[in-house]
Enzyme design. Structure first.
Site, PDB file in Angstrom:
ATOM      1  N   ASP A   1      -0.168 -11.035 -17.720  1.00 23.99           N
ATOM      2  CA  ASP A   1      -0.936  -9.764 -18.575  1.00 23.99           C
ATOM      3  C   ASP A   1      -1.632 -10.285 -19.676  1.00 23.99           C
ATOM      4  O   ASP A   1      -1.028 -10.714 -20.747  1.00 23.99           O
ATOM      5  CB  ASP A   1      -0.043  -8.688 -18.709  1.00 23.99           C
ATOM      6  CG  ASP A   1      -0.813  -7.595 -19.580  1.00 23.99           C
ATOM      7  OD1 ASP A   1      -1.891  -7.664 -19.548  1.00 23.99           O
ATOM      8  OD2 ASP A   1       0.008  -6.760 -20.062  1.00 23.99           O
TER       9      ASP A   1
ATOM     10  N   ASN B   1      -3.967  -9.184 -21.464  1.00 24.15           N
ATOM     11  CA  ASN B   1      -4.851  -8.256 -22.701  1.00 24.15           C
ATOM     12  C   ASN B   1      -3.683  -7.271 -23.085  1.00 24.15           C
ATOM     13  O   ASN B   1      -3.905  -6.103 -23.554  1.00 24.15           O
ATOM     14  CB  ASN B   1      -5.944  -7.560 -21.979  1.00 24.15           C
ATOM     15  CG  ASN B   1      -5.644  -6.611 -20.916  1.00 24.15           C
ATOM     16  OD1 ASN B   1      -4.550  -6.705 -20.320  1.00 24.15           O
ATOM     17  ND2 ASN B   1      -6.566  -5.652 -20.464  1.00 24.15           N
TER      18      ASN B   1
ATOM     19  N   ASP C   1      -7.861 -10.705  -0.702  1.00 23.03           N
ATOM     20  CA  ASP C   1      -7.102  -9.672   0.127  1.00 23.03           C
ATOM     21  C   ASP C   1      -8.115  -8.643   0.713  1.00 23.03           C
ATOM     22  O   ASP C   1      -8.388  -7.953  -0.262  1.00 23.03           O
ATOM     23  CB  ASP C   1      -5.890  -9.266  -0.341  1.00 23.03           C
ATOM     24  CG  ASP C   1      -4.903  -8.855   0.647  1.00 23.03           C
ATOM     25  OD1 ASP C   1      -5.265  -8.439   1.765  1.00 23.03           O
ATOM     26  OD2 ASP C   1      -3.652  -8.907   0.548  1.00 23.03           O
TER      27      ASP C   1
ATOM     28  N   ASP D   1      -5.950  -7.657   5.911  1.00 21.89           N
ATOM     29  CA  ASP D   1      -4.825  -6.686   6.035  1.00 21.89           C
ATOM     30  C   ASP D   1      -4.850  -6.134   7.136  1.00 21.89           C
ATOM     31  O   ASP D   1      -5.842  -5.810   7.741  1.00 21.89           O
ATOM     32  CB  ASP D   1      -5.081  -5.668   4.783  1.00 21.89           C
ATOM     33  CG  ASP D   1      -3.913  -4.757   4.886  1.00 21.89           C
ATOM     34  OD1 ASP D   1      -2.603  -5.330   4.415  1.00 21.89           O
ATOM     35  OD2 ASP D   1      -3.784  -3.473   4.829  1.00 21.89           O
TER      36      ASP D   1
ATOM     37  N   GLU E   1      -3.282 -10.516   8.716  1.00 21.55           N
ATOM     38  CA  GLU E   1      -1.922  -9.906   8.816  1.00 21.55           C
ATOM     39  C   GLU E   1      -2.030  -9.172  10.242  1.00 21.55           C
ATOM     40  O   GLU E   1      -2.595  -8.179  10.377  1.00 21.55           O
ATOM     41  CB  GLU E   1      -1.740  -8.863   7.784  1.00 21.55           C
ATOM     42  CG  GLU E   1      -0.139  -8.416   7.675  1.00 21.55           C
ATOM     43  CD  GLU E   1      -0.012  -7.206   6.759  1.00 21.55           C
ATOM     44  OE1 GLU E   1       0.941  -7.159   6.236  1.00 21.55           O
ATOM     45  OE2 GLU E   1      -0.916  -6.470   7.022  1.00 21.55           O
TER      46      GLU E   1
ATOM     47  N   HIS F   1       4.585  -9.838  -1.026  1.00 25.00           N
ATOM     48  CA  HIS F   1       4.661  -8.726  -1.677  1.00 25.00           C
ATOM     49  C   HIS F   1       5.300  -7.176  -0.957  1.00 25.00           C
ATOM     50  O   HIS F   1       5.623  -6.512  -1.422  1.00 25.00           O
ATOM     51  CB  HIS F   1       3.176  -8.111  -2.043  1.00 25.00           C
ATOM     52  CG  HIS F   1       2.120  -7.775  -0.888  1.00 25.00           C
ATOM     53  ND1 HIS F   1       1.949  -8.627  -0.059  1.00 25.00           N
ATOM     54  CD2 HIS F   1       1.812  -6.757  -0.767  1.00 25.00           C
ATOM     55  CE1 HIS F   1       1.311  -8.146   0.817  1.00 25.00           C
ATOM     56  NE2 HIS F   1       0.953  -6.866   0.412  1.00 25.00           N
ATOM     57  N   ASP F   2       5.290  -7.300   0.562  1.00 27.45           N
ATOM     58  CA  ASP F   2       6.150  -6.410   1.175  1.00 27.45           C
ATOM     59  C   ASP F   2       7.421  -6.576   1.503  1.00 27.45           C
ATOM     60  O   ASP F   2       8.128  -5.788   2.242  1.00 27.45           O
ATOM     61  CB  ASP F   2       5.240  -6.315   2.342  1.00 27.45           C
ATOM     62  CG  ASP F   2       3.950  -5.712   2.393  1.00 27.45           C
ATOM     63  OD1 ASP F   2       3.558  -4.958   1.361  1.00 27.45           O
ATOM     64  OD2 ASP F   2       3.125  -6.095   3.101  1.00 27.45           O
TER      65      ASP F   2
HETATM   66  O1  TEU Z   1       1.274  -4.317   5.226  1.00 24.10           O
HETATM   67  C1  TEU Z   1       1.253  -3.833   6.667  1.00 24.10           C
HETATM   68  C2  TEU Z   1       2.460  -3.428   7.240  1.00 24.10           C
HETATM   69  O2  TEU Z   1       2.635  -3.805   8.564  1.00 24.10           O
HETATM   70  C3  TEU Z   1       3.286  -2.802   6.486  1.00 24.10           C
HETATM   71  O3  TEU Z   1       3.807  -1.677   7.158  1.00 24.10           O
HETATM   72  C4  TEU Z   1       4.468  -3.607   6.021  1.00 24.10           C
HETATM   73  O4  TEU Z   1       4.993  -4.001   7.290  1.00 24.10           O
HETATM   74  C5  TEU Z   1       5.455  -2.853   5.271  1.00 24.10           C
HETATM   75  O5  TEU Z   1       4.838  -2.828   3.776  1.00 24.10           O
HETATM   76  C6  TEU Z   1       6.827  -3.563   5.198  1.00 24.10           C
HETATM   77  O6  TEU Z   1       7.577  -2.938   4.403  1.00 24.10           O
HETATM   78  C7  TEU Z   1      -0.128  -4.219   4.735  1.00 24.10           C
HETATM   79  C8  TEU Z   1       0.070  -4.549   3.229  1.00 24.10           C
HETATM   80  O7  TEU Z   1       0.436  -5.963   3.164  1.00 24.10           O
HETATM   81  C9  TEU Z   1       0.873  -3.558   2.529  1.00 24.10           C
HETATM   82  O8  TEU Z   1       1.023  -3.936   1.190  1.00 24.10           O
HETATM   83  C10 TEU Z   1       0.032  -2.383   2.571  1.00 24.10           C
HETATM   84  O9  TEU Z   1       0.910  -1.430   1.978  1.00 24.10           O
HETATM   85  C11 TEU Z   1      -0.467  -1.986   4.121  1.00 24.10           C
HETATM   86  O10 TEU Z   1      -0.924  -3.197   4.747  1.00 24.10           O
HETATM   87  C12 TEU Z   1      -1.320  -0.862   4.205  1.00 24.10           C
HETATM   88  O11 TEU Z   1      -2.641  -1.567   3.690  1.00 24.10           O
END
Ligand code: TEU
Length: 561
Positions: free
Chosen positions: A23, A25, A100, A202, A258, A330-331
């Site tokens: 971060d 700012n 992304d 995505d 993805e 991140h997921d």
């Molecule tokens: O994720 C797609 C996806 O398949 C999600 O259901 C993923 O499996 C889940 O987050 C796992 O727990 C993408 C992005 O990476 C995610 O951050 C987004 O929330 C999602 O698409 C919707 O755009």
């Protein structure tokens, strides 16, 4: 003629989750300038490409995966000038930047949707997927949204339902509409002309919906197999080939799609270079090996045999295409908690996981914090979770009458927030160098012990191990080109494989055990001829067929033929 070359095959990608990276700012949210400030750190690690999670204008219902304007940067993250600066300064260091893009859906605040929902006969009416209610007024089919509830939302303005595979605020775009497709291609060209080096796309496998919109088998809803009506649909390859011809082929870029619910055969169709679609895809098979009765949110531990089968299947099956390699993003929860041992062997197992993955064939992705072995976050209560998926899952488990202990455990093990806490730049400051003010999401209490400053001061840290893995990939062609062969099929603790070209051979031996284990190489591997390139233990000396491996030991051996 396509302008694409294959630089992405030799590249290592680092994923930056901008909201939680740095971060600049001091508003509690990470930003683009914050990334610029840390380019030297990323350069030191040795990566070639940065993938930024969505930075476009967004109400942030799903942290930027709900885009309300594809042409504007979210002011939380900065502006176009900042992005230009990031591109220039990254390019100076020979680091590329990929963005992304979310083109399966937009935010419900996008001007296309605001128009679309008004009437059935305006320019944007068909930009989204609208269906009439069933005669009894109910939703067109039984699909459930990924974040809970029906995937259909009623809209009185049109007396119709719209489809949203994710949150209600993320309506799915109608790819059957050629005008929508052209609007998307135009926008993609805009950012490539701006100077970005490619895209992470995505949920790209969901673009082409089956037009009969079939009900999904009810038992499949937990595993999200309802995607049957939307995954790898009838026109998906036609759309991607069109996207390639209209956009990608005109630039020397990298594309990674993805692709949830996609098997190896289908992935080959996406990534076979002769088909002109994508360079690589993110597969999910190894992310599903610890699913339980609620799908992802479970306390099940994976089996090594499943991991071996799945990764080997992908290594072999995409010989003609190309793999992306990842443990985390991140997921997903932190890899060391999920696949390693966060308690007694955090450092050893983090290095082992890095070794196993980075020596495989494909493009490796490192998610921010993975390079210092960050673990899952011990949030003190369920109230601390912010993520829309986690909140939906907690609700679902509560409704099903699940006990609170299980809900806490499943959230600890699987919540996406595990990956989203601020990156700890040091262990001393109140907010660990991420910001001077309270961050949008709590820091992990573990930051005191697991942080970048300490990692950089310790020559045995996970960071320097990752740095060496990256160097090895750069220095030995066999890591890029070599054919993969699993050699420890039936061993319950050890994952060992070889990579081979006409000139070189690589042997990778990784233990997944928290005890010492014996492992014997097969007769045809002449270990005396190999040199040790890297180990996660000091003084590894044995050069015989019989290994006595330390807990989570990982070794890379090499020989020129
Ligand atoms: O994720 C797609 C996806 O398949 C999600 O259901 C993923 O499996 C889940 O987050 C796992 O727990 C993408 C992005 O990476 C995610 O951050 C987004 O929330 C999602 O698409 C919707 O755009």
């Amino acid at each position: 003629m396509s302008k694409q070359s294959n630089w992405w095959k030799n590249s290592i990608v680092y994923q930056v989750y901008p909201k939680s990276f740095n971060d600049s700012n001091n508003d509690g949210v990470g930003d683009i300038k914050g990334i610029v400030q840390k380019l030297d750190y990323l350069d030191k690690l040795g990566i070639d490409v940065i993938w930024l999670n969505p930075i476009f204008q967004s109400p942030m219902v799903d942290n930027g995966y709900d885009i309300s304007d594809y042409y504007e940067i979210n002011p939380l993250f900065g502006d176009k000038k900042d992005l230009k600066e990031l591109l220039e300064k990254a390019h100076k260091r020979k680091i590329k930047i990929i963005l992304d893009l979310v083109v399966n859906h937009t935010s419900d605040q996008h001007k296309w949707f605001l128009e679309s929902k008004k009437s059935k006969d305006n320019k944007y009416s068909d930009y989204y997927i609208w269906k009439n209610p069933k005669p009894d007024g109910s939703a067109p089919n039984n699909w459930e949204a990924s974040f809970g509830g029906s995937a259909w939302e009623y809209c009185s303005g049109r007396d119709q339902y719209y489809l949203h595979c994710f949150a209600t605020q993320q309506p799915d775009l109608n790819w059957e509409n050629p005008e929508l497709r052209e609007s998307i291609y135009q926008m993609m060209r805009y950012w490539l002309d701006f100077g970005v080096d490619g895209f992470r796309l995505d949920v790209i496998s969901l673009l082409s919906k089956r037009q009969d919109f079939p009900d999904s088998p009810p038992e499949d809803t937990n595993t999200k197999n309802y995607y049957i009506g939307v995954s790898n649909g009838p026109r998906i390859h036609e759309f991607l080939n069109e996207m390639y011809n209209e956009v990608f082929s005109k630039y020397d870029i990298m594309t990674v799609g993805e692709t949830p619910n996609t098997n190896v055969k289908q992935a080959l169709l996406y990534t076979d270079p002769s088909r002109d679609e994508l360079n690589m895809v993110f597969q999910f098979d190894h992310m599903h090996i610890d699913y339980g009765k609620y799908g992802k949110f479970s306390d099940v531990r994976f089996k090594l045999s499943d991991l071996k089968n799945i990764l080997s299947n992908w290594q072999e099956g995409l010989e003609k295409g190309w793999n992306s390699l990842y443990w985390s993003n991140h997921d997903q929860p932190r890899a060391v908690t999920r696949f390693g041992n966060e308690n007694n062997y955090r450092i050893e197992s983090a290095k082992m996981l890095g070794t196993l993955l980075h020596m495989m064939k494909g493009t490796p992705f490192i998610f921010q914090g993975e390079e210092i072995g960050m673990k899952n976050v011990p949030f003190s209560s369920l109230k601390e979770y912010k993520d829309v998926e986690t909140l939906g899952e907690i609700e679902k488990m509560k409704k099903a009458g699940e006990n609170i202990k299980f809900i806490k455990e499943a959230s600890y093990l699987k919540s996406r927030d595990n990956a989203r806490t601020p990156l700890p730049w040091n262990g001393d400051d109140l907010y660990h160098g991420f910001s001077d003010v309270e961050p949008w999401i709590q820091n992990s209490p573990d930051d005191i012990n697991i942080n970048i400053k300490d990692a950089l001061l310790d020559e045995n840290s996970v960071f320097y191990h990752y740095q060496k893995l990256i160097e090895i990939r750069k220095n030995y062609d066999v890591v890029i080109e070599g054919k993969y062969k699993l050699i420890s099929q039936s061993d319950s603790d050890v994952y060992a494989y070889m990579r081979e070209t006409d000139e070189e051979e690589l042997l990778v031996v990784c233990s997944f055990s928290d005890k010492k284990v014996n492992y014997t190489l097969s007769k045809d591997i002449n270990i005396e001829k190999f040199e040790l390139l890297l180990s996660n233990y000091p003084n590894v000396t044995y050069f015989s067929k019989h290994f006595l491996l330390n807990p989570y030991e990982a070794n890379i051996y090499y020989r020129k033929k």
